[in-house]
Scaffold this active site. Sequence first.
Site, PDB file in Angstrom:
ATOM      1  N   CYS A  69      -2.816  86.897 -30.231  1.00 50.85           N
ATOM      2  CA  CYS A  69      -2.614  86.307 -28.916  1.00 50.85           C
ATOM      3  C   CYS A  69      -3.597  85.172 -28.613  1.00 50.85           C
ATOM      4  O   CYS A  69      -3.519  84.112 -29.201  1.00 50.85           O
ATOM      5  CB  CYS A  69      -2.648  87.393 -27.852  1.00 50.85           C
ATOM      6  N   LYS A  80      -9.367  91.574 -32.802  1.00 55.12           N
ATOM      7  CA  LYS A  80      -9.238  90.330 -32.045  1.00 55.12           C
ATOM      8  C   LYS A  80     -10.607  89.747 -31.702  1.00 55.12           C
ATOM      9  O   LYS A  80     -11.437  90.392 -31.053  1.00 55.12           O
ATOM     10  CB  LYS A  80      -8.438  90.598 -30.770  1.00 55.12           C
ATOM     11  N   GLU A 107       1.347  92.309 -30.004  1.00 51.07           N
ATOM     12  CA  GLU A 107       0.022  92.849 -29.684  1.00 51.07           C
ATOM     13  C   GLU A 107       0.200  94.151 -28.904  1.00 51.07           C
ATOM     14  O   GLU A 107       1.067  94.257 -28.017  1.00 51.07           O
ATOM     15  CB  GLU A 107      -0.722  91.814 -28.839  1.00 51.07           C
TER      16      GLU A 107
END
Length: 264
Positions: free
Chosen positions: A148, A115, A41
Amino acid sequence: MKVAYVQMEPVLLDPERNYSKAEKLVGEAVEKGAKLVVLPELFDTGYNFESRSEVAEVAGEIPDGPTTKFLVELAREKEAFIVAGTAERDEKGNLYNSAVIVGPVGWGYIGKYRKVHLFNREKLFFKPGNLGFHVFNIGIAKVGIMICFDWFFPESARTLALKGAEIIAHPSNLVMPYAPRAMPIRALENRVYTITANRVGEERGLKFIGKSMIASPLADVLAMGSEDREEVAVVEIDLSLARDKRINERNDIFRDRRPQYYVI
């Protein structure tokens, strides 16, 4: 098919140095036969920002910004597919914690993911992802992407699996200790391979845990990184395991679902 994670320590707010690190490490993975390589990330910018203006200075457009162009060229040169996390700035100036997937000659830029589940101070700088979860067919495999903290929500991996993902690429900057224990379960419950590419090091007092991981559809840990070193791991995977959702002759994890009873 061989796949790899790259575990690296990005330099905060220094994309050029991070490009150099990534180029070297991706090269190592490809030399070992990897056809799909996953980077962490925000591999290009670092993570622990102090202000939105810091992010804006290093964020780029997708696909026309410098990071995506770098990744496209790297994938072409190394003849591999690459998934990597990056800070995105859209045409209106909105900032997203995103990831791109690129491929070798004939593929170039393939797509992006923003995300969905932002973690802690990310909410100060980024907008929540608004593109949903997508699976990208790269010919040799179907690849879904989550980033993540998305791992904390089982719906992320399940949605990708239901959409046909055989591999879930998981660029990460993990600071909590739980994901290395949970990702084999995410792989098992969806019968997919997962590739978690985490970072290492410390930024402005925030320490990252490393322990990048490749897990199998049977919950086997095929590779796990150290807690503090830049490194790559390459493993060979059998996609037939991810394409077969049967547990025995009577149970199939997707056909046995009864979503009418999952409502609240």
